[in-house]
Design a protein around this motif. Structure first.
Motif, PDB file in Angstrom:
ATOM      1  N   VAL A  80       0.669  -1.445  -0.381  1.00  0.00           N
ATOM      2  CA  VAL A  80       0.036   0.397  -0.143  1.00  0.00           C
ATOM      3  C   VAL A  80       1.055   1.176   0.540  1.00  0.00           C
ATOM      4  CG1 VAL A  80      -1.711   1.416   1.319  1.00  0.00           C
ATOM      5  CG2 VAL A  80      -1.937  -1.183   1.106  1.00  0.00           C
ATOM      6  N   HIS A  81       1.635   0.602   0.949  1.00  0.00           N
ATOM      7  CA  HIS A  81       3.092   2.271   1.250  1.00  0.00           C
ATOM      8  C   HIS A  81       3.321   2.300   0.557  1.00  0.00           C
ATOM      9  CE1 HIS A  81       6.015   5.060   2.920  1.00  0.00           C
ATOM     10  NE2 HIS A  81       4.810   5.119   4.026  1.00  0.00           N
ATOM     11  N   SER A  82       4.139   4.032  -0.903  1.00  0.00           N
ATOM     12  CA  SER A  82       4.564   4.556  -1.604  1.00  0.00           C
ATOM     13  C   SER A  82       6.066   3.825  -0.939  1.00  0.00           C
ATOM     14  CB  SER A  82       4.755   5.499  -2.354  1.00  0.00           C
ATOM     15  OG  SER A  82       3.750   5.855  -3.346  1.00  0.00           O
ATOM     16  N   ASN A 112      -1.533  -1.629  -5.148  1.00  0.00           N
ATOM     17  CA  ASN A 112      -1.840  -0.280  -4.513  1.00  0.00           C
ATOM     18  C   ASN A 112      -1.144   1.076  -4.893  1.00  0.00           C
ATOM     19  OD1 ASN A 112      -4.071   1.973  -3.320  1.00  0.00           O
ATOM     20  ND2 ASN A 112      -2.037   2.308  -1.820  1.00  0.00           N
ATOM     21  N   ALA A 113       0.325   1.002  -4.180  1.00  0.00           N
ATOM     22  CA  ALA A 113       1.073   1.498  -3.752  1.00  0.00           C
ATOM     23  C   ALA A 113       1.639   2.518  -5.234  1.00  0.00           C
ATOM     24  CB  ALA A 113       2.921   1.108  -2.887  1.00  0.00           C
ATOM     25  N   GLY A 114       1.218   3.815  -5.628  1.00  0.00           N
ATOM     26  CA  GLY A 114       1.708   5.033  -6.512  1.00  0.00           C
ATOM     27  C   GLY A 114       2.412   5.038  -6.949  1.00  0.00           C
ATOM     28  N   TYR A 121       5.753  11.958   2.106  1.00  0.00           N
ATOM     29  CA  TYR A 121       6.414  11.437   1.981  1.00  0.00           C
ATOM     30  C   TYR A 121       6.233  11.033   0.971  1.00  0.00           C
ATOM     31  CZ  TYR A 121       3.139   7.355   1.568  1.00  0.00           C
ATOM     32  OH  TYR A 121       1.660   6.989   1.248  1.00  0.00           O
ATOM     33  N   ALA A 159       3.780   9.472  -1.538  1.00  0.00           N
ATOM     34  CA  ALA A 159       2.510   8.815  -1.951  1.00  0.00           C
ATOM     35  C   ALA A 159       1.679  10.725  -2.027  1.00  0.00           C
ATOM     36  CB  ALA A 159       2.154   8.396  -1.166  1.00  0.00           C
ATOM     37  N   ALA A 198      -5.192   8.975   3.427  1.00  0.00           N
ATOM     38  CA  ALA A 198      -5.776   7.524   2.610  1.00  0.00           C
ATOM     39  C   ALA A 198      -6.042   6.898   4.310  1.00  0.00           C
ATOM     40  CB  ALA A 198      -5.243   6.488   2.259  1.00  0.00           C
ATOM     41  N   PHE A 227      -8.788   8.945  -2.815  1.00  0.00           N
ATOM     42  CA  PHE A 227      -8.843   7.528  -1.300  1.00  0.00           C
ATOM     43  C   PHE A 227      -8.897   8.427  -0.176  1.00  0.00           C
ATOM     44  CE2 PHE A 227      -4.827   7.334  -4.279  1.00  0.00           C
ATOM     45  CZ  PHE A 227      -5.490   6.647  -4.759  1.00  0.00           C
ATOM     46  N   TYR A 262      -9.839  -0.621  -2.774  1.00  0.00           N
ATOM     47  CA  TYR A 262      -8.617  -1.622  -2.670  1.00  0.00           C
ATOM     48  C   TYR A 262      -8.499  -2.860  -3.283  1.00  0.00           C
ATOM     49  CZ  TYR A 262      -7.958   3.221  -0.801  1.00  0.00           C
ATOM     50  OH  TYR A 262      -7.255   4.028  -0.349  1.00  0.00           O
TER      51      TYR A 262
END
Ligand code: PHB
Length: 389
Positions: A102-104, A125-127, A174, A176, A228, A255, A304
């Motif tokens: 999930v976390h970039s 997920n993580a973009g 961060y 994202a 998010a 999100f 998600y």
């Protein structure tokens, strides 16, 4: 020819004979989930796992003819632990595929490890723009979005459609948050708007009060924010409680209001966001997905869940083409590059950098739903800046 080689090939031949010519028929494909199962993004990790498992169940427990064995690591959305966590799956469990995360910031460490080991990685997920930018690789795929992709259209809508001129942004400091803000700024400023100030706080901090006071004093005519999960719930409620939502509309990538409306209630009503999914798209594909998800998990699906489901669909496409043999990396990759994925969000294809090329919807919150009110950007591809493959 060495004796050793002869004996190994004899064993392999015997195995083939015993399994009707397919040496893989008896082994399971090892799928490693590396997701947040605790912390501010825990609900997102669970939805991704649910979506993935639902597709496997719909296929009778097999993808590309292979049964699946699952492994799990809670990454806690902590970049400092990411390399150790991903190596648990790659080196200890020897998984064939990693699904995460999930976390970039965590995803960037995972992409580096996947690139080095050659293990297939599907990011649900993580973009992080870099994953399908400078870090792109033949074995790395994304079933979700790039941070730029979900935010740029909101900038265009805010300037062109909503006529906003002066915006402030607020997000976690961060990748994202920073990339979403940059995407919004690009779309907004290309269309005549100006981002006057960019506010940040450390991830996953939720002490927003001082920053809300700063927004109230500056009086911009719009605020764009990326948050998010549990952080988004608190931010939207605090923004509303401060009274700001009466005069300054709050925009964001979807999100901000996805999977969160039950908890946000009144505070989120009428908010406009942009995302590659919306509730009740009304297509047979989406309706079937939503019905089965609600039945299986006693929960409404969100973006998600869709991304987890599509990660499983992507794995199935690659495995099927490779006859169940994930070691056939070129066949696996080419099949995905040519595929159209029948997603609940609508069909999508993958760009050369392996990121979805997809419609970005304009959504408006109504009750407990993010209702589609238009298409903010049709078949939008991430620019994949820095990808050489
Ligand atoms: C990210 O860190 O890339 C991220 C996290 C949560 C979201 C979207 C993006 O909902």
């Amino acid at each position: 020819m060495s004796k050793q080689w002869v004996s190994w090939s004899a064993i392999a031949l015997a195995a083939c004979a015993a399994t009707g010519g397919n040496a893989f028929a008896q082994d399971k494909i090892k799928v490693g989930f590396m997701l947040p199962f605790s912390g501010t993004y825990a609900a997102l990790g669970n939805a991704i796992e649910n979506g993935f498992r639902m597709h496997v169940t719909e296929q009778g427990g097999k993808l590309g003819g292979r049964e699946i064995e699952f492994f799990k690591v809670d990454d806690e959305s902590d970049p400092a632990k990411a390399t150790d966590n991903v190596n648990r799956l790659i080196k200890r469990d020897k998984v064939d595929v990693i699904i995460g995360t999930v976390h970039s910031g965590v995803a960037m460490a995972m992409a580096k490890a996947a690139k080095e080991s050659g293990t297939v990685l599907i990011v649900p997920n993580a973009g992080a723009d870099a994953v399908t930018g400078p870090m792109c690789a033949p074995n790395i795929f994304r079933s979700s979005f790039s941070n730029w992709q979900t935010a740029y259209p909101m900038g265009v809508v805010a300037a062109k459609q909503e006529g906003k001129k002066n915006a402030m942004t607020i997000t976690w400091k961060y990748a994202a948050g920073e990339e979403a803000v940059n995407g919004f700024k690009e779309g907004f400023e290309k269309n005549g708007g100006k981002v006057s100030k960019q506010l940040t706080l450390p991830f996953p901090n939720v002490e927003f009060q001082a920053l809300l006071t700063e927004i109230a004093a500056a009086k911009p005519d719009a605020v764009f924010s990326f948050f998010a999960g549990a952080g988004a719930v608190k931010f939207v409620k605090d923004y509303h409680a401060s009274g700001l939502s009466k005069t300054i509309p709050l925009y964001g990538p979807g999100f901000l209001t996805d999977g969160t409306l039950e908890a946000q209630g009144e505070a989120a009503q009428n908010m406009l966001t942009t995302l590659h999914y919306a509730d009740e798209l009304g297509t047979p594909r989406d309706t079937a997905f939503r019905t089965n998800y609600a039945k299986s998990f006693k929960l409404q699906p969100d973006v998600y869940a869709v991304q987890g489901y599509d990660a499983a669909q992507m794995l199935a496409v690659g495995l099927k083409a490779a006859g169940g043999d994930i070691a056939k990396k070129d066949v696996f990759r080419t099949a995905l590059e040519k595929a159209t994925i029948p997603s609940p969000r609508g069909d999508f294809t993958l760009s050369k950098a392996h990121n979805p090329v997809q419609d970005i919807y304009l959504r408006k919150v109504s009750g407990k739903e993010n209702k589609k009110i238009g298409i903010a950007s049709k078949a939008l591809a991430d620019p994949a800046r820095g990808c050489r493959m």
